[in-house]
Design an enzyme around this catalytic site. Structure first.
Site, PDB file in Angstrom:
ATOM      1  N   CYS A  65       0.844  -1.199   0.000  1.00  0.00           N
ATOM      2  CA  CYS A  65       0.000   0.000   0.000  1.00  0.00           C
ATOM      3  C   CYS A  65       0.882   1.255   0.000  1.00  0.00           C
ATOM      4  O   CYS A  65       1.871   1.327   0.710  1.00  0.00           O
ATOM      5  CB  CYS A  65      -0.952   0.115   1.174  1.00  0.00           C
ATOM      6  SG  CYS A  65      -2.119  -1.238   1.258  1.00  0.00           S
ATOM      7  N   ARG A  78       3.992  -0.154  -4.664  1.00  0.00           N
ATOM      8  CA  ARG A  78       3.720  -0.697  -3.333  1.00  0.00           C
ATOM      9  C   ARG A  78       2.368  -1.401  -3.246  1.00  0.00           C
ATOM     10  O   ARG A  78       2.048  -2.050  -2.250  1.00  0.00           O
ATOM     11  CB  ARG A  78       3.751   0.431  -2.302  1.00  0.00           C
ATOM     12  CG  ARG A  78       5.079   1.132  -2.202  1.00  0.00           C
ATOM     13  CD  ARG A  78       4.989   2.248  -1.201  1.00  0.00           C
ATOM     14  NE  ARG A  78       4.735   1.733   0.119  1.00  0.00           N
ATOM     15  CZ  ARG A  78       5.651   1.343   0.978  1.00  0.00           C
ATOM     16  NH1 ARG A  78       6.918   1.423   0.646  1.00  0.00           N
ATOM     17  NH2 ARG A  78       5.338   0.888   2.148  1.00  0.00           N
ATOM     18  N   TRP A 134      -2.922  -2.574  -1.761  1.00  0.00           N
ATOM     19  CA  TRP A 134      -2.624  -4.009  -1.912  1.00  0.00           C
ATOM     20  C   TRP A 134      -3.514  -4.687  -0.897  1.00  0.00           C
ATOM     21  O   TRP A 134      -3.301  -4.589   0.315  1.00  0.00           O
ATOM     22  CB  TRP A 134      -1.152  -4.272  -1.619  1.00  0.00           C
ATOM     23  CG  TRP A 134      -0.724  -5.681  -1.910  1.00  0.00           C
ATOM     24  CD1 TRP A 134      -0.318  -6.179  -3.116  1.00  0.00           C
ATOM     25  CD2 TRP A 134      -0.640  -6.774  -0.984  1.00  0.00           C
ATOM     26  NE1 TRP A 134      -0.001  -7.506  -2.986  1.00  0.00           N
ATOM     27  CE2 TRP A 134      -0.194  -7.898  -1.694  1.00  0.00           C
ATOM     28  CE3 TRP A 134      -0.917  -6.917   0.366  1.00  0.00           C
ATOM     29  CZ2 TRP A 134       0.001  -9.141  -1.108  1.00  0.00           C
ATOM     30  CZ3 TRP A 134      -0.732  -8.156   0.961  1.00  0.00           C
ATOM     31  CH2 TRP A 134      -0.269  -9.251   0.224  1.00  0.00           C
ATOM     32  N   ASN A 188      -2.087   1.907   5.889  1.00  0.00           N
ATOM     33  CA  ASN A 188      -1.210   0.849   5.401  1.00  0.00           C
ATOM     34  C   ASN A 188      -0.891  -0.044   6.589  1.00  0.00           C
ATOM     35  O   ASN A 188      -0.485   0.464   7.623  1.00  0.00           O
ATOM     36  CB  ASN A 188       0.072   1.479   4.829  1.00  0.00           C
ATOM     37  CG  ASN A 188       1.120   0.463   4.459  1.00  0.00           C
ATOM     38  OD1 ASN A 188       0.821  -0.710   4.265  1.00  0.00           O
ATOM     39  ND2 ASN A 188       2.358   0.900   4.354  1.00  0.00           N
ATOM     40  N   GLY A 189      -1.114  -1.348   6.457  1.00  0.00           N
ATOM     41  CA  GLY A 189      -0.835  -2.238   7.585  1.00  0.00           C
ATOM     42  C   GLY A 189      -2.071  -3.019   7.959  1.00  0.00           C
ATOM     43  O   GLY A 189      -3.032  -3.095   7.186  1.00  0.00           O
ATOM     44  N   GLU A 198      16.334 -18.588  -6.152  1.00  0.00           N
ATOM     45  CA  GLU A 198      16.077 -17.176  -6.465  1.00  0.00           C
ATOM     46  C   GLU A 198      15.625 -17.030  -7.928  1.00  0.00           C
ATOM     47  O   GLU A 198      14.720 -16.240  -8.241  1.00  0.00           O
ATOM     48  CB  GLU A 198      17.340 -16.339  -6.173  1.00  0.00           C
ATOM     49  CG  GLU A 198      17.406 -14.955  -6.809  1.00  0.00           C
ATOM     50  CD  GLU A 198      16.197 -14.070  -6.543  1.00  0.00           C
ATOM     51  OE1 GLU A 198      15.366 -14.382  -5.689  1.00  0.00           O
ATOM     52  OE2 GLU A 198      16.063 -13.041  -7.250  1.00  0.00           O
ATOM     53  N   LYS A 225      12.222 -15.194  -9.418  1.00  0.00           N
ATOM     54  CA  LYS A 225      12.226 -14.159 -10.454  1.00  0.00           C
ATOM     55  C   LYS A 225      11.287 -14.542 -11.595  1.00  0.00           C
ATOM     56  O   LYS A 225      10.480 -13.746 -12.065  1.00  0.00           O
ATOM     57  CB  LYS A 225      13.658 -14.006 -10.972  1.00  0.00           C
ATOM     58  CG  LYS A 225      14.300 -12.732 -11.150  1.00  0.00           C
ATOM     59  CD  LYS A 225      14.358 -11.634 -10.156  1.00  0.00           C
ATOM     60  CE  LYS A 225      13.471 -11.556  -9.002  1.00  0.00           C
ATOM     61  NZ  LYS A 225      14.034 -11.332  -7.704  1.00  0.00           N
ATOM     62  N   GLU A 233       7.451 -14.566 -10.423  1.00  0.00           N
ATOM     63  CA  GLU A 233       6.741 -13.329 -10.092  1.00  0.00           C
ATOM     64  C   GLU A 233       6.450 -12.448 -11.298  1.00  0.00           C
ATOM     65  O   GLU A 233       5.452 -11.729 -11.273  1.00  0.00           O
ATOM     66  CB  GLU A 233       7.422 -12.556  -8.958  1.00  0.00           C
ATOM     67  CG  GLU A 233       8.750 -11.952  -9.252  1.00  0.00           C
ATOM     68  CD  GLU A 233       9.383 -11.280  -8.017  1.00  0.00           C
ATOM     69  OE1 GLU A 233       8.667 -10.819  -7.125  1.00  0.00           O
ATOM     70  OE2 GLU A 233      10.616 -11.225  -7.977  1.00  0.00           O
ATOM     71  N   HIS A 235      15.262 -37.857  -6.414  1.00  0.00           N
ATOM     72  CA  HIS A 235      14.467 -38.299  -5.260  1.00  0.00           C
ATOM     73  C   HIS A 235      13.000 -37.912  -5.400  1.00  0.00           C
ATOM     74  O   HIS A 235      12.256 -37.987  -4.434  1.00  0.00           O
ATOM     75  CB  HIS A 235      15.055 -37.728  -3.970  1.00  0.00           C
ATOM     76  CG  HIS A 235      16.459 -38.170  -3.710  1.00  0.00           C
ATOM     77  ND1 HIS A 235      16.772 -39.470  -3.363  1.00  0.00           N
ATOM     78  CD2 HIS A 235      17.643 -37.516  -3.820  1.00  0.00           C
ATOM     79  CE1 HIS A 235      18.088 -39.584  -3.231  1.00  0.00           C
ATOM     80  NE2 HIS A 235      18.636 -38.402  -3.513  1.00  0.00           N
ATOM     81  N   LYS A 286       5.789  -4.244  -3.575  1.00  0.00           N
ATOM     82  CA  LYS A 286       7.239  -4.126  -3.418  1.00  0.00           C
ATOM     83  C   LYS A 286       7.686  -4.374  -1.979  1.00  0.00           C
ATOM     84  O   LYS A 286       8.627  -5.094  -1.736  1.00  0.00           O
ATOM     85  CB  LYS A 286       7.682  -2.738  -3.887  1.00  0.00           C
ATOM     86  CG  LYS A 286       9.183  -2.502  -3.795  1.00  0.00           C
ATOM     87  CD  LYS A 286       9.939  -3.376  -4.766  1.00  0.00           C
ATOM     88  CE  LYS A 286      11.432  -3.131  -4.750  1.00  0.00           C
ATOM     89  NZ  LYS A 286      12.148  -4.269  -5.364  1.00  0.00           N
TER      90      LYS A 286
HETATM   91  O1  M6R Z   1      12.422  -5.401   0.896  1.00  0.00           O
HETATM   92  P1  M6R Z   1      12.855  -6.788   1.197  1.00  0.00           P
HETATM   93  O2  M6R Z   1      14.148  -7.160   0.582  1.00  0.00           O
HETATM   94  O3  M6R Z   1      12.861  -7.095   2.677  1.00  0.00           O
HETATM   95  O4  M6R Z   1      11.737  -7.707   0.563  1.00  0.00           O
HETATM   96  C1  M6R Z   1      11.684  -9.087   0.750  1.00  0.00           C
HETATM   97  C2  M6R Z   1      10.824  -9.755  -0.293  1.00  0.00           C
HETATM   98  O5  M6R Z   1       9.502  -9.318  -0.176  1.00  0.00           O
HETATM   99  C3  M6R Z   1      11.329  -9.491  -1.699  1.00  0.00           C
HETATM  100  O6  M6R Z   1      12.635  -9.908  -1.862  1.00  0.00           O
HETATM  101  C4  M6R Z   1      10.441 -10.204  -2.746  1.00  0.00           C
HETATM  102  O7  M6R Z   1      10.588 -11.580  -2.634  1.00  0.00           O
HETATM  103  C5  M6R Z   1      10.788  -9.685  -4.143  1.00  0.00           C
HETATM  104  N1  M6R Z   1       9.611  -9.344  -4.856  1.00  0.00           N
HETATM  105  C6  M6R Z   1      11.524 -10.665  -4.976  1.00  0.00           C
HETATM  106  O8  M6R Z   1      11.874 -10.157  -6.218  1.00  0.00           O
END
Ligand code: M6R
Length: 592
Positions: free
Chosen positions: A2, A28, A75, A101-102, A470, A474, A477, A493, A587
Site C-alpha cells: 500500500c 507498493r 494491496w 497501510n498495515g 532465487e 524471479k 513473479e 528423489h 514491493k
Molecule cells: O524489501 P525486502 O528485501 O525485505 O523484501 C523481501 C521480499 O519481499 C522481496 O525480496 C520479494 O521476494 C521480491 N519481490 C523478490 O523479487
C-alpha cells in the site's frame, strides 16, 4: 504494501498533486486507489479499482480544493478488490477520511463495539473501523486527541493519515509501517510511504519514527510520541537521491532499467567505508551463533550467505526466513548475532524477527538498501548496499549488491577483504561487458522458445542452489510461469517425475567442485526429454541452449542470476505482463 501520499499546502490542485505522487508509489500496491480532498464545503472522495497509472488527466476533473488531500494505492489484505474496499474510508457522517497501510489486528472487536453504538459499515476492511472509531471519539474530544485515543486502542502495525471535515489539518501516525514527511516551500508538506514519491518537490525530509505522530496544518508541523501531549523536536534531513534515479528514463520498465544498472551498482555497494564491514566481520567472528535472515529474494540471499561463509570463511552460519525465525528463539542469547537482509527495510516478517532477537539481547545488524528504513533504524550495525531506489517489484540490483556485501563480509572474516574486493571489482567489470544489447538478443531467442510453457525448473548445487531458488522466484513473479528451483542432487528423489518432452530446465554450471555432478543431473533430465538451458562459462554437450557467463569463481552467483533476471523480464514482456507491477504482489511487504 500500500502506498500513501498526502499534501497540505497552498496549492488548490492538491488532488492532482496526490494523484501524481500515488503514481510514483504504485509499486507498493496497485489493486485499487483513491483520494480524499477538502473543498470549501466538505470532503470529496474519488476511488476506483485498478491501477492509478491508468487514470487519464481528462478523467480527473477534481473540484477546487483548499490545499489538503490524501491518497492511497492499495494491496488488498482485508476485503476483496472492490471500489467499496478501496481507501480512503470515511466515517458515518463523512467527517473523517482516512488512508491506512498495515493491519488493524483487533478491528473485529472494535467494530462490534461501534456497531452497538449505531455505526454502519459499508466495506469489509479493517481501515473503515478506524475512521468510525476516530469519529466516535471526536464527539467529545479534539481531532488530535481522537486520533491519539484511536491508535491507543489499535493493535498491529500501521501507518495512517487522517483528515477531518472542519479542520485544516492532516494527522499522520505510524507504528511499524513507513511514513516520511517532505518539507516543501513556504509551509507546504508532503507525507508519503516512500521518498521517491515527493522527490520532485523536495529533498528535505523528516522521518516519522515508530509510535510517533505528526499534525500538519497550514502554518506549521508538530510531532508527538503517541502517548504524550508534549511536542518533540525532529530533524530535517537533506537526502542525496536524485529524481532521475527514481525515474525510468529511456527504459520501458523499471525492471530492465534496474537490471542494467548492475553495470554500476556492484561497485557502489563495495566502495564504501571498509571499517563498517570489518566491524561486522568482528561481530560474526565473536558471536556464538550467527543467523542470516530475510524474506523472499532476501531470504535466498541469506541462504547463499550460509554457503559463501562455509566456502570462503569456513564458518557455520544459520539461515532462516524472517517469518520462521521465532521458532529458533530458544537458541538466542546475548552472544548471538542476527544479520537481517532487506532491500526496503520495511518487511514486517524481518522486523518481527529483529524484535524477537532484540528482546533477548541479541546484537542485530542489517544489510539494507533504504537507509532510513525501520530495519536500518532498529539495527545496531548497518551496512548500506547503496544501489539507489529499486522500484520494480522484482528485486534485481539490490539482490546482487546484497550478495556482493555478503561475499566481501565472508572475505573480511577470513582476513582477506582486499582479495574479496579485487574479485568483486573484476566481477563488476565483467558484468559491464556482459550487459549489452547482443546479450539481451541472445537471451530473447530462448525466451521466445519457452514463452508458452506451463512449467520450468532450475537446478544448481552448492552456491548455485540458492541461486536456483532465487531464479525460480524471479521467473514466477513476473512471467507467471510455474517455475521451481531444486538442488541438482535432489531431482532423482522425486522432482524428476515432473520432466517430460521439452520441459525447460535451466542448469547453473560453474567451474567449481560441483561441476561434474550438476552436469550429470542435467544429463539425467535430458535423458527424460528435458530441454537444457545451460548458464555457464563454457558450453557443454548436454546443453540445448547455452547462455554464456563470465568465469568469476566465488562470485558466480552474481553473474549467474543476471541472465535469468533478463529472461524473466523478457518472458513477462512477451506474455504481456507488467514486469514492474506483477499481479498479487507489492514491493514491500509490511504485513505478516
Ligand atoms: O524489501 P525486502 O528485501 O525485505 O523484501 C523481501 C521480499 O519481499 C522481496 O525480496 C520479494 O521476494 C521480491 N519481490 C523478490 O523479487
Amino acid at each position: 504494501m500500500c502506498g500513501i501520499f498526502a499534501y497540505n499546502g497552498k496549492k488548490k490542485n492538491a488532488p492532482e498533486i496526490v494523484v501524481e505522487g500515488l503514481k510514483r508509489l504504485e509499486y507498493r500496491g496497485y489493486d485499487s486507489w483513491g483520494i480524499a480532498y477538502k473543498t470549501e464545503t466538505g470532503i470529496e472522495i474519488k476511488k476506483d479499482v485498478g491501477k492509478i497509472g491508468d487514470l487519464k488527466p481528462s478523467e480527473q476533473n477534481f473540484k477546487e480544493s483548499t490545499g489538503i488531500a490524501i491518497g492511497h494505492s492499495r494491496w488488498a489484505t482485508h476485503g476483496e478488490v472492490t471500489k467499496q474496499n478501496a481507501h480512503p474510508h470515511v466515517s458515518d457522517k463523512k467527517e473523517i477520511a482516512l488512508v491506512h497501510n498495515g493491519i488493524f489486528e483487533n478491528y473485529l472487536e472494535i467494530k462490534k463495539y461501534l456497531k452497538k453504538k449505531g455505526h454502519k459499515f459499508t466495506s469489509q476492511t479493517d481501515t473503515e473501523v478506524i475512521a468510525h472509531l476516530i469519529e466516535e471519539h471526536s464527539k467529545t474530544h479534539s481531532f488530535e486527541d481522537s486520533v491519539k485515543m484511536a491508535i491507543k486502542e489499535m493493535e498491529g502495525r500501521y501507518a495512517i493519515v487522517v483528515i477531518k471535515k472542519d479542520e485544516d489539518k492532516i494527522i499522520a501516525a505510524r507504528k511499524g509501517s513507513p511514513l516520511i514527511v517532505g518539507v516543501g516551500k513556504e509551509g507546504e508538506y508532503f507525507i508519503a510511504s516512500d521518498i521517491p514519491a515527493f522527490l520532485k518537490h523536495t529533498k528535505k525530509v523528516i522521518y516519522l519514527d515508530d509510535n510517533q505522530l505528526c499534525v500538519v496544518d497550514k502554518s506549521k508541523i508538530e510531532f508527538f510520541e503517541h502517548a504524550s501531549p508534549d511536542p518533540i523536536e525532529k530533524r530535517i534531513i537533506e537526502i542525496e537521491w536524485d529524481e532521475e534515479s527514481a525515474e525510468k528514463g529511456e527504459f520501458p520498465h523499471f525492471m530492465i532499467k534496474e537490471i542494467m544498472e548492475q553495470k554500476d551498482t556492484l561497485n557502489r555497494a563495495i566502495n564504501q567505508d571498509p571499517q563498517v564491514l570489518e566491524d561486522l566481520a568482528k561481530e560474526v567472528k565473536k558471536a556464538f551463533g550467527t543467523y542470516f535472515i530475510g524474506c523472499g529474494t532476501a531470504g535466498k540471499v541469506a541462504m547463499l550467505g550460509e554457503y559463501l561463509f562455509a566456502k570462503i570463511a569456513k564458518k557455520h552460519i544459520n539461515c532462516c526466513f524472517g517469518s520462521e525465525f521465532k521458532n529458533y528463539k530458544n537458541f538466542l542469547t546475548e552472544k548471538t548475532l542476527l544479520v537481517a537482509i532487506s532491500q526496503s527495510g520495511e518487511t514486517a516478517d524481518t522486523l518481527e524477527a529483529m524484535e524477537i532477537a532484540k528482546e533477548r539481547g541479541v546484537k542485530v545488524a542489517a544489510i539494507v538498501n533504504v537507509e532510513s528504513s525501520s530495519i536500518a533504524r532498529m539495527a545496531d550495525i548497518v551496512v548500506p548496499i547503496k544501489v539507489g531506489p529499486e522500484k520494480a517489484v522484482a528485486s534485481t540490483k539490490a539482490t546482487t549488491a546484497q550478495i556482493a556485501i555478503l561475499t566481501l563480509l565472508a572475505y573480511a572474516c577470513n582476513g582477506g577483504i582486499k582479495n574479496g574486493k579485487q574479485l568483486l571489482i573484476n566481477t563488476a567489470s565483467q558484468i559491464n561487458d556482459m550487459l549489452n544489447p547482443r546479450y539481451e538478443d541472445y537471451i530473447m531467442k530462448v525466451a521466445k522458445k519457452i514463452k508458452d510453457v506451463e512449467s520450468m525448473y532450475i537446478i544448481g548445487r552448492g552456491i548455485n542452489y540458492p541461486i536456483a531458488l532465487e531464479a525460480a522466484i524471479k521467473l514466477q513473479e513476473v512471467s507467471y510461469i510455474h517455475a521451481e528451483g531444486f538442488a541438482g542432487g535432489e531431482l532423482k528423489h522425486g522432482p524428476i517425475a515432473l520432466i517430460s518432452k521439452e520441459t525447460p530446465v535451466i542448469a547453473l554450471v560453474s567451474n567449481d567442485e560441483n561441476k561434474n555432478e550438476i552436469l550429470s543431473n542435467a544429463t539425467e533430465v535430458k535423458s527424460r526429454g528435458g530441454y537444457i538451458i545451460g548458464v555457464s562459462p563454457e558450453n557443454h554437450p548436454v546443453f540445448d541452449y547455452w547462455i554464456k557467463v563470465p568465469d568469476t569463481g566465488h562470485t558466480s552467483p552474481i553473474v549467474n542470476i543476471i541472465p535469468i533476471q533478463i529472461l524473466a523480464y523478457q518472458l513477462a514482456v512477451l506474455r504481456k505482463n507488467d514486469p514492474d507491477k506483477p499481479r498479487n504482489l507489492a514491493k514491500s511487504v509490511t504485513v505478516k
